[in-house]
Scaffold this motif. Structure first.
Motif, PDB file in Angstrom:
ATOM      1  N   TYR A   1     -31.353   7.515   8.232  1.00  0.00           N
ATOM      2  CA  TYR A   1     -32.608   7.017   8.793  1.00  0.00           C
ATOM      3  C   TYR A   1     -33.625   6.745   7.696  1.00  0.00           C
ATOM      4  N   PHE A   2     -33.797   7.693   6.779  1.00  0.00           N
ATOM      5  CA  PHE A   2     -34.801   7.546   5.729  1.00  0.00           C
ATOM      6  C   PHE A   2     -34.427   6.446   4.741  1.00  0.00           C
ATOM      7  N   PHE A   3     -33.125   6.276   4.491  1.00  0.00           N
ATOM      8  CA  PHE A   3     -32.664   5.204   3.601  1.00  0.00           C
ATOM      9  C   PHE A   3     -32.966   3.842   4.227  1.00  0.00           C
ATOM     10  N   LEU A   4     -32.607   3.678   5.506  1.00  0.00           N
ATOM     11  CA  LEU A   4     -32.851   2.414   6.201  1.00  0.00           C
ATOM     12  C   LEU A   4     -34.345   2.135   6.313  1.00  0.00           C
ATOM     13  N   LYS A   5     -35.107   3.181   6.563  1.00  0.00           N
ATOM     14  CA  LYS A   5     -36.557   3.030   6.716  1.00  0.00           C
ATOM     15  C   LYS A   5     -37.196   2.544   5.419  1.00  0.00           C
ATOM     16  N   ARG A   6     -36.814   3.152   4.293  1.00  0.00           N
ATOM     17  CA  ARG A   6     -37.397   2.744   3.012  1.00  0.00           C
ATOM     18  C   ARG A   6     -36.942   1.348   2.612  1.00  0.00           C
ATOM     19  N   ALA A   7     -35.680   1.020   2.868  1.00  0.00           N
ATOM     20  CA  ALA A   7     -35.181  -0.319   2.558  1.00  0.00           C
ATOM     21  C   ALA A   7     -35.926  -1.366   3.369  1.00  0.00           C
ATOM     22  N   THR A   8     -36.170  -1.060   4.642  1.00  0.00           N
ATOM     23  CA  THR A   8     -36.919  -1.972   5.510  1.00  0.00           C
ATOM     24  C   THR A   8     -38.360  -2.105   5.036  1.00  0.00           C
ATOM     25  N   ASP A   9     -38.946  -0.999   4.556  1.00  0.00           N
ATOM     26  CA  ASP A   9     -40.320  -1.031   4.024  1.00  0.00           C
ATOM     27  C   ASP A   9     -40.430  -2.026   2.876  1.00  0.00           C
ATOM     28  N   ILE A  10     -39.520  -1.916   1.928  1.00  0.00           N
ATOM     29  CA  ILE A  10     -39.587  -2.750   0.723  1.00  0.00           C
ATOM     30  C   ILE A  10     -39.336  -4.223   1.059  1.00  0.00           C
ATOM     31  N   ILE A  11     -38.260  -4.482   1.797  1.00  0.00           N
ATOM     32  CA  ILE A  11     -37.921  -5.864   2.142  1.00  0.00           C
ATOM     33  C   ILE A  11     -38.958  -6.450   3.095  1.00  0.00           C
ATOM     34  N   GLY A  12     -39.326  -5.666   4.113  1.00  0.00           N
ATOM     35  CA  GLY A  12     -40.280  -6.147   5.107  1.00  0.00           C
ATOM     36  C   GLY A  12     -41.656  -6.414   4.529  1.00  0.00           C
TER      37      GLY A  12
END
Length: 215
Positions: free
Chosen positions: A2-13
Motif C-alpha cells: 500500500y505504501f509503495f503504491l501510494k508513494r509511486a502514485t504521489d510522485i507520478i500524479g
C-alpha cells in the motif's frame, strides 16, 4: 505494498498534475502579483508525519498588513484583533466572511487553486496527494482543548503524511467541524485502502470545479 503504491502514485500524479495545471498556475502567479501587494506564495508551518513541522506552499490569498512598521501576513492581523481571533478559533479556524481575503484570493480559495503549489510538497515527500488535513500546530492544541475526545484521532492522523486532498476536503470541507473532521481523517488513515485513494483522486477535481464547502 500500500505504501509503495501510494508513494509511486504521489510522485507520478503530482508531476502530471503540475503539467496539466501549469496554465492555471502561471495565470494565478501573474494575477496574484499584479492584484495585491505582497509575495505570490504563502508558506505556513503545518504539522506533518509524526508531528514534524514543514513549510506548506500555497498561493497567497490574503492581504498583507503593516504592523509596527513591517508588512506581515494576515495571520498576524488576528493577533491585533482579539474579537476576530476568538471568532476564528471558535469556528474551527475559519471565518465565513473573512475580511483579510483579497478579491482574487476568494476565487483561488473557492476552486482550491490556492492549494495547487502543494504538489511541490508532495514531490518533496512532505505531503501525499491523498491524506488527512495538514493542521497548524496551535490549531491542533487549541481544538483538542475544546474537543478532548479528539486526542485519540489526532494521534492517529499524525502517523501519516497530510494530503493535498482527502476525505474531508471531498465531503463538505469547511462545513465540517474539527471533531468530525479528525474522526473522518483517522478512519482514512486506519483504512489504508489504495482503491479509496484513487476514488478521492477522481472525486477531487469535481469538488474543485463546484467549489462546494469552500471559505
Amino acid at each position: 505494498m500500500y505504501f509503495f503504491l501510494k508513494r509511486a502514485t504521489d510522485i507520478i500524479g503530482a508531476a502530471i498534475a503540475l503539467i496539466i495545471f501549469s496554465p492555471i498556475i502561471v495565470f494565478a502567479i501573474t494575477v496574484n502579483s499584479l492584484s495585491s501587494n505582497g509575495p505570490v506564495f504563502y508558506t505556513p508551518l503545518r504539522s506533518g508525519k509524526n508531528g514534524k513541522e514543514f513549510k506548506m506552499l500555497k498561493f497567497r490569498s490574503m492581504y498583507m498588513y503593516e504592523i509596527g512598521g513591517k508588512m506581515v501576513h494576515a495571520q498576524k492581523y488576528l493577533e491585533k484583533h482579539p474579537k476576530l481571533l476568538k471568532e476564528y478559533q471558535n469556528n474551527s479556524y475559519k471565518l465565513a466572511n473573512d475580511p483579510r481575503i483579497t478579491p482574487f484570493g476568494r476565487i483561488l480559495r473557492r476552486f482550491s487553486i490556492d492549494e495547487l503549489p502543494q504538489l511541490i510538497n508532495v514531490l518533496k515527500g512532505d505531503m501525499s496527494l491523498i491524506g488527512p488535513r495538514a493542521y497548524q500546530k496551535d490549531e491542533l492544541e487549541h481544538q483538542q482543548k475544546i474537543y478532548p475526545q479528539t486526542r485519540k484521532y489526532v494521534k492517529i492522523i499524525l502517523e501519516a503524511r497530510p494530503g493535498a486532498s482527502g476525505p474531508w476536503q471531498t465531503s463538505g470541507r469547511s462545513f465540517i467541524n474539527f471533531d468530525k473532521r479528525v474522526q473522518m481523517d483517522a478512519r482514512y488513515v486506519e483504512r489504508k485502502s489504495y482503491l479509496y485513494d484513487l476514488y478521492i483522486i477522481i472525486k477531487t477535481p469535481i469538488v474543485m470545479l463546484t467549489g462546494k464547502g469552500a471559505i
